[in-house]
Design an enzyme around this catalytic site. Structure first.
Site, mmCIF file in Angstrom:
data_model
loop_
_atom_site.group_PDB
_atom_site.id
_atom_site.type_symbol
_atom_site.label_atom_id
_atom_site.label_comp_id
_atom_site.label_asym_id
_atom_site.label_seq_id
_atom_site.Cartn_x
_atom_site.Cartn_y
_atom_site.Cartn_z
ATOM 1 N N ARG A 31 0.834 -1.205 0.000
ATOM 2 C CA ARG A 31 0.000 0.000 0.000
ATOM 3 C C ARG A 31 0.872 1.261 0.000
ATOM 4 N NH1 ARG A 31 -5.338 1.133 1.147
ATOM 5 N NH2 ARG A 31 -5.676 -1.109 1.480
ATOM 6 N N SER A 50 -3.763 -11.530 -4.933
ATOM 7 C CA SER A 50 -3.725 -12.190 -3.638
ATOM 8 C C SER A 50 -4.374 -13.553 -3.819
ATOM 9 C CB SER A 50 -4.491 -11.387 -2.583
ATOM 10 O OG SER A 50 -4.619 -12.108 -1.373
ATOM 11 N N ARG A 51 -4.008 -14.497 -2.947
ATOM 12 C CA ARG A 51 -4.707 -15.782 -2.983
ATOM 13 C C ARG A 51 -6.136 -15.635 -2.482
ATOM 14 N NH1 ARG A 51 0.610 -18.611 -0.974
ATOM 15 N NH2 ARG A 51 1.430 -19.384 -2.956
ATOM 16 N N TYR A 72 -1.581 -15.666 -7.897
ATOM 17 C CA TYR A 72 -0.316 -15.019 -8.257
ATOM 18 C C TYR A 72 0.080 -15.340 -9.690
ATOM 19 C CZ TYR A 72 0.079 -14.322 -3.209
ATOM 20 O OH TYR A 72 -0.146 -13.951 -1.913
ATOM 21 N N HIS A 93 9.304 -14.936 -0.828
ATOM 22 C CA HIS A 93 9.982 -14.120 -1.843
ATOM 23 C C HIS A 93 10.659 -14.968 -2.915
ATOM 24 C CE1 HIS A 93 10.389 -10.243 0.792
ATOM 25 N NE2 HIS A 93 9.140 -10.599 0.568
ATOM 26 N N LYS A 111 12.658 -6.285 0.336
ATOM 27 C CA LYS A 111 13.662 -6.794 1.273
ATOM 28 C C LYS A 111 12.939 -7.519 2.416
ATOM 29 C CE LYS A 111 12.545 -4.024 4.638
ATOM 30 N NZ LYS A 111 11.992 -4.614 5.902
ATOM 31 N N ARG A 179 3.188 -11.798 11.945
ATOM 32 C CA ARG A 179 4.151 -12.399 11.011
ATOM 33 C C ARG A 179 5.585 -12.326 11.524
ATOM 34 N NH1 ARG A 179 7.216 -9.005 7.941
ATOM 35 N NH2 ARG A 179 6.680 -6.787 8.005
ATOM 36 N N ASP A 192 13.607 -8.618 8.867
ATOM 37 C CA ASP A 192 12.696 -7.500 8.652
ATOM 38 C C ASP A 192 13.329 -6.157 8.992
ATOM 39 O OD1 ASP A 192 10.021 -5.770 9.564
ATOM 40 O OD2 ASP A 192 9.685 -7.183 7.943
#
Length: 352
Positions: A31, A50-51, A72, A93, A111, A179, A192
């Site tokens: 976003r 998105s799934r 995807y 990723h 990243k 997450r 992260d």
């Protein structure tokens, strides 16, 4: 001694050739990325996937995106998409970058690039074989302020560099469902948050010859806090990351002639101050954009590279991305953290 700072050579993102972007994974970073492109460039975000089809449709509706895909594969094979931005969790990723590359679509990968060096090598090897652009979305590398520091280092204006410091800590309420606390999603502080200090150390010093790390695990077994000394023959970088506390999130490069300081958060557009050994102080505001709007610079870099027919960015080449992942692998090895299934993923074909 240094009397003025270099002028940033980073071009206005609005001048980059427009591409039609597809976004894979409609989360918070996606976003922010889409909003930055819409505000400050001619880039067109035309599709999202998105799934969860409803989630994709809601994201598209909120941001005025033309098409929403419920898979995807549909996105990477969308003929109206020039390049895919992978914004799924770290654990995916590798799989999703390969999915795009196998469909013949260039990729900008958020990243941390992958979970480990082996996955990073698999992605860059696939891009090389296909002759396609793939680039790590380490947005800091493409900011105007970073280019000023890049010139200072190249010109030797700081003298011989001996010490690099960088930290990134944020407080996250301990929740197994988050997450960053989920091992299955390659959670933890390092991938992260810590990727920023590790990448900054690589930018300033190059690849470390020695890594000395320590850390503490969170209640789910992921790394909750990590500190490391990354040493070359002549210099040390001290990097830290944590999920347990809000740290200053600053960075500095100290040499025999001067010290360059980046105000927090150092990885975003921010003030760069240089303090010379004789007491001089020089400063630059880091460019016209602030906060997440700076994400537009990485998209502009990708757009220019694609127009040139390039497959990797000279500002963050594949070898350096792989080396950063190798450094984080070694940090995790010393701390004793691994992710479920990460080795098998390096040889498994991407799901379609």
């Amino acid at each position: 001694m240094l009397s003025s700072l270099p002028t940033s050579r980073v071009a206005d993102p609005a001048d980059a050739p427009p591409l039609r972007w597809g976004v894979l994974g409609p989360g918070g970073i996606a976003r922010a990325f889409v909003t930055a492109l819409q505000r400050h460039s001619r880039q067109q975000v035309v599709a999202v996937a998105s799934r969860d089809a409803d989630r994709a449709e809601a994201f598209a509706r909120d941001l005025g995106i033309e098409r929403a895909h419920g898979s995807y594969l549909a996105l990477v094979e969308d003929p109206g998409v020039d390049i895919v931005y992978v914004a799924t969790p770290h654990s995916a990723h590798h799989e999703h970058a390969l999915l795009a590359l196998h469909a013949g679509t260039p990729v900008l990968v958020e990243k941390a690039y992958t979970r480990n060096e082996a996955e990073a090598r698999a992605v860059t090897a696939a891009a090389e074989a296909a002759g396609l652009l793939v680039m790590e979305a380490m947005w800091t590398r493409f900011l105007p302020g970073t280019d000023v520091l890049r010139q200072l280092l190249a010109d030797g204006a700081l003298g011989e560099v001996h010490t690099v410091l960088a930290d990134h800590g944020q407080y996250f309420h301990p929740q197994a469902s988050h997450r960053l606390f989920d091992p299955e999603l390659a959670g933890g502080a390092l991938l992260d948050l810590g990727v920023y200090p590790v990448s900054f150390a690589s930018f300033a010093l190059g690849a470390p010859q020695r890594v000395t790390a320590t850390g503490r695990r969170a209640f789910t077994g992921v790394d909750g806090q990590v500190s490391a000394v990354l040493s070359t023959e002549t210099a040390d970088a001290v990097v830290t990351s944590t999920l347990f506390a809000q740290t200053p999130t600053t960075a500095s490069v100290s040499g025999s002639l001067a010290r360059a300081e980046l105000a927090g958060p150092f990885f975003a557009p921010t003030t760069l101050t240089v303090r010379t050994r004789d007491g001089g102080v020089l400063s630059t505001d880091g460019g016209p954009l602030r906060g997440a709007d700076g994400l537009v610079y990485e998209a502009a870099e990708a757009a220019r590279l694609l127009a040139q027919g390039a497959t990797e960015s000279p500002l963050l080449p594949w070898e350096e991305t792989r080396q950063v992942m190798a450094t984080m692998d070694e940090i995790r090895r010393q701390v004793g953290v691994s992710y479920p299934g990460e080795q098998a993923a390096t040889v498994r074909a991407p799901s379609r």
